[in-house]
Structures are given as structure tokens and as C-alpha cells.
Design an enzyme around this catalytic site. Sequence first.
Site, short mmCIF file in Angstrom:
data_model
loop_
_atom_site.label_atom_id
_atom_site.label_comp_id
_atom_site.label_asym_id
_atom_site.label_seq_id
_atom_site.Cartn_x
_atom_site.Cartn_y
_atom_site.Cartn_z
N SER A 1 -39.79 57.40 21.00
CA SER A 1 -40.37 56.48 20.32
C SER A 1 -39.18 55.57 19.61
O SER A 1 -38.21 56.18 19.40
CB SER A 1 -41.47 56.78 19.24
OG SER A 1 -41.65 55.71 18.37
N THR A 2 -39.43 54.14 19.34
CA THR A 2 -38.65 53.64 18.47
C THR A 2 -38.10 54.32 17.41
O THR A 2 -36.97 54.23 16.86
CB THR A 2 -38.86 52.23 18.27
OG1 THR A 2 -38.92 51.57 19.31
CG2 THR A 2 -37.87 51.56 17.23
N ASN A 3 -39.40 54.96 16.96
CA ASN A 3 -39.27 55.79 15.63
C ASN A 3 -38.32 56.81 15.54
O ASN A 3 -38.08 57.52 14.46
CB ASN A 3 -40.77 55.83 15.16
CG ASN A 3 -41.45 54.88 15.09
OD1 ASN A 3 -41.12 53.57 15.33
ND2 ASN A 3 -42.80 54.89 15.04
N THR B 1 -37.99 48.28 17.21
CA THR B 1 -38.58 48.24 18.68
C THR B 1 -37.78 47.12 19.45
O THR B 1 -37.61 47.51 20.50
CB THR B 1 -39.95 47.80 18.51
OG1 THR B 1 -40.87 48.91 17.49
CG2 THR B 1 -40.67 47.48 19.69
N SER C 1 -0.26 27.46 -3.25
CA SER C 1 -1.04 26.31 -3.82
C SER C 1 -0.89 25.11 -3.04
O SER C 1 0.27 25.13 -2.04
CB SER C 1 -0.54 26.05 -5.27
OG SER C 1 -0.83 24.73 -5.69
N SER C 2 -1.70 24.14 -2.75
CA SER C 2 -1.42 22.98 -2.13
C SER C 2 -0.88 21.85 -2.90
O SER C 2 -0.23 20.84 -2.41
CB SER C 2 -2.86 22.43 -1.66
OG SER C 2 -3.73 22.10 -2.52
#
Length: 466
Positions: A140-142, A101, A318-319
Amino acid sequence: MGTRKEHDFIGELEIDDSVYYGVQTFRALENFHMSGRTLKDYPFFVKAFAQIKKAAALANKEVGVLDADKADAIAKACDEIIAGKYLDQFVVDMIQGGAGTSTNMNANEVITNIALELMGHKKGEYQYLHPNDHTNLGQSTNDAYPSSIKVAAHAKLGDLLKAMEELKTELEIKAKDFKDIIKMGRTELEDAVPTTLGNTFNAFASYIKSDIAKITAARETLTHLNMGATAIGTGINCHPDYKFVVEKKLSAITGVDFKPAEDFIAATQDTGDFVHVSGALKTAAVRLSKIANDLRLMNSGPRCGLGEINLPQMQPGSSIMPGKVNPVIAEVVGEACYEVIGNDVTIMLCSERGEFELNAFEPGIAYGLFNSITILENAMKTLSEKAIKKLTANPEACLKSVLGSVGIVTAFNPYIGYEKSASIAKEALQTGKAVGDICLERGYLTKEEIDKILEPKNMLNPSMGK
């Protein structure tokens, strides 16, 4: 710009006059802080809502319950939104109570206030055009909310299908390029029998082809809408001819052949179509994840893995370990697929939770479904453009694994039988000898026969018996 006063039956609020949404949207802003993702983050959903509202206004005009000036103003306001304007005015969180809604009223209020200005009035002067009485007329929202979900999902699935076609094409190109590269087939991560790298990529392309067909079929179920059902499917407060006209108007607006659902009562409470579409997306995600993981394994190395293919090097891996490059594209595609699989569970549970004449949990369905379509589209594009298109093969590594495998002893079965072949395999594993050498030492076959049987191309198209 100052403020304006708006009210609903709960009370009155002072609203900043710079915004186009109104009092009911403000209620939702106060109540729902769940996902951090709002309607404006899903522009295709906002566009679908505007298309639905435009179709409703034009239908109401045609059946004679909405005067032309009001209907045309609503339609023009919707055109502005369809064109991409006012997106920042759709501010409600995607996850919300109330069966959608708040989303419907966010749309009604924004469209109404845009239309009021087009008519020469000020925002909030609802005596001239009202969010409920006019923009939401016959709705309707529905029916408007689930119909908008279907319109939006149908459009977004078109983007996904395009991305899938592109991935399928790239896989088919690699299948053709690699058709003569012999490699070892594997079952349960163990050596099996030889195949080609072309066969591997052709199988991947077949997965995608199959999923394109499944998603296309599931997408068709979204063309049946319940517009005109209003609250629970009975069509209360709606002109009896409206439901036939609104579908035609919507089809003209979208270019998609939308049609009325066969049973409006069932269509208003049932969300099975969304479950069906999500299931097709989940199947595609499972298969795509399988492809991505196989690529990771075939790419493993570069010195101590399978090393059958080379995925493009995208970034340092990779660090701490210099020179390490990880298969990040295959990995991120897998993660995206897991998200789709998880969303399917959410959609299933929200659908199951619907009671009696309405499912109140449709916002959860919409959120999960839109996220699945979007992330799967991105995953398809990413794998296609950043992995498949630029990957290369290592034919020598592929052939070496075939010639050094114990699994090729399977090719001896038609000539010396399973028991003798199994015995050769056992000795080969214990001693490290080649299976051909063991077979020759035992006198089962001549060197010429062994060489012919173990010729890689012959193992791909074997003949039975001597």
C-alpha cells in the site's frame, strides 16, 4: 510518438506515448502545484522507491504470489532507475495530498511501463503487467511510501555524516594550530577571562562530534520499516510470509540491515522516527549557526572590530564601499541553519496532525526532512571548505585584547578577594588605567606578584592563593 489511452475509476485520459508515467500521475500533475519541487529533484528518494519496489517484487516471487517473468521484469526496471535512468519521469510535486499515493503511483506506473518494454510489450498494455496488481502487489502507499522515505533519508544522512566528519577534522586541525594563541574569553559579549583560540576551535569540534553521535543514533531508528503492513498495519492483501522476506531482499539490495517494525499498526500511523531525526538535525543546525556567528564576530573589522581571525576573502562586499569584504560564508551557513530549524517545526506539525490509523501529511514530512538533510550537508561542506580550512589567526590582536581587558582582574580574586578586585575594575573602567597599575598603586600586591598573576599563561592555569 503518438498517444495511448489509460483509465482509472474516475475516467479515461489520452496520454503522450513518450512518457512512462500514466493516468494517476497525470491526475496528480493537474492537482498539485505547491512547491515547484518534484520527485526528480530528489534522486536519492527516487532511488529508494525503486529499491523498495525491487525488494517487493523479489519477495512476492519467493513467496509464490508473483510469477518469475513479471517479478524479474519489475526488478530489472527498478535496476534501471537505481542506476539513475528515467529520473525525468518522476514528475509529481513533493507536497501533495493523499499521504503519498501520487508518489507511489508515479513509481508504480513508470516501473511497470519500463518493465513492459523489457518484456516486449508497449507502454500501457497493463493486461500483461499492471501497476496495481503486480508492481504494487502486497503493498500500500501506507507502507511503501514511509519505508521509501526511511531508506532515502538513511542513505542521505550518510552523506551528511561524512560532511560533518570533514568539518570536525578541519576544526581539530585549527584547534591544534592555535593552541598557544592567548585570547580573551567573553560571556554575554562582555570581557570574561583569558582562554586560547585553540580552546575555542576545540569546543567547536566537540559540538560537531556530539551531533555526529546524535544523528547516527537517530539514523538507526530509520532501519525499522512497516513493509507488509499494507493499508493500516493489518497486512490485508499481503502474503503472511512476505514481510519477513521483503526486509531481507531490501537489505541485500541496499547493504543496510533493515528490519520489520515491532508493531505494524503503530508503525503505519506513527511518524515519530522522522520527528526524532529532525530534532537531531535541528540541534546540529543550532550549534552550527552558533559556530558561524562566533566566526563572524571574531573576524569583525578589519580595523574597528575584534579582528582575532581572518576569514578567507570570498567576494567584494559592497556596491558602494570600496575594499569592503563581508563574511558571506558564515552568513549563508547561518541562513541555511535557520531553514533547518524552520523545517523541524513543519515536520513536527505534520507529524502531530496524523489521525487514527494513518498520517496523511507524510509528504510534508518527507519534503521538510529531505531539504533539511541536504541543506545541512551543504552548510557543513561550505563552512569546512570555504571558511575553516583557509582561515588564519591574528595572535597580536588576541594578546592585546587580553592585556588591555578589565576582565583579567578576576585573576586577583584568590589573592586580594572579590571586593577589592571589583573596586579595581570599577576604577579601571572610569579612568582607563590598567588593572595591574591600580593594584600596585593601592599596595595590594607587589609588582613581581602582579606580573606573575597577569602572565597570560598563568591565567590559563591559575594557582589558588599566594
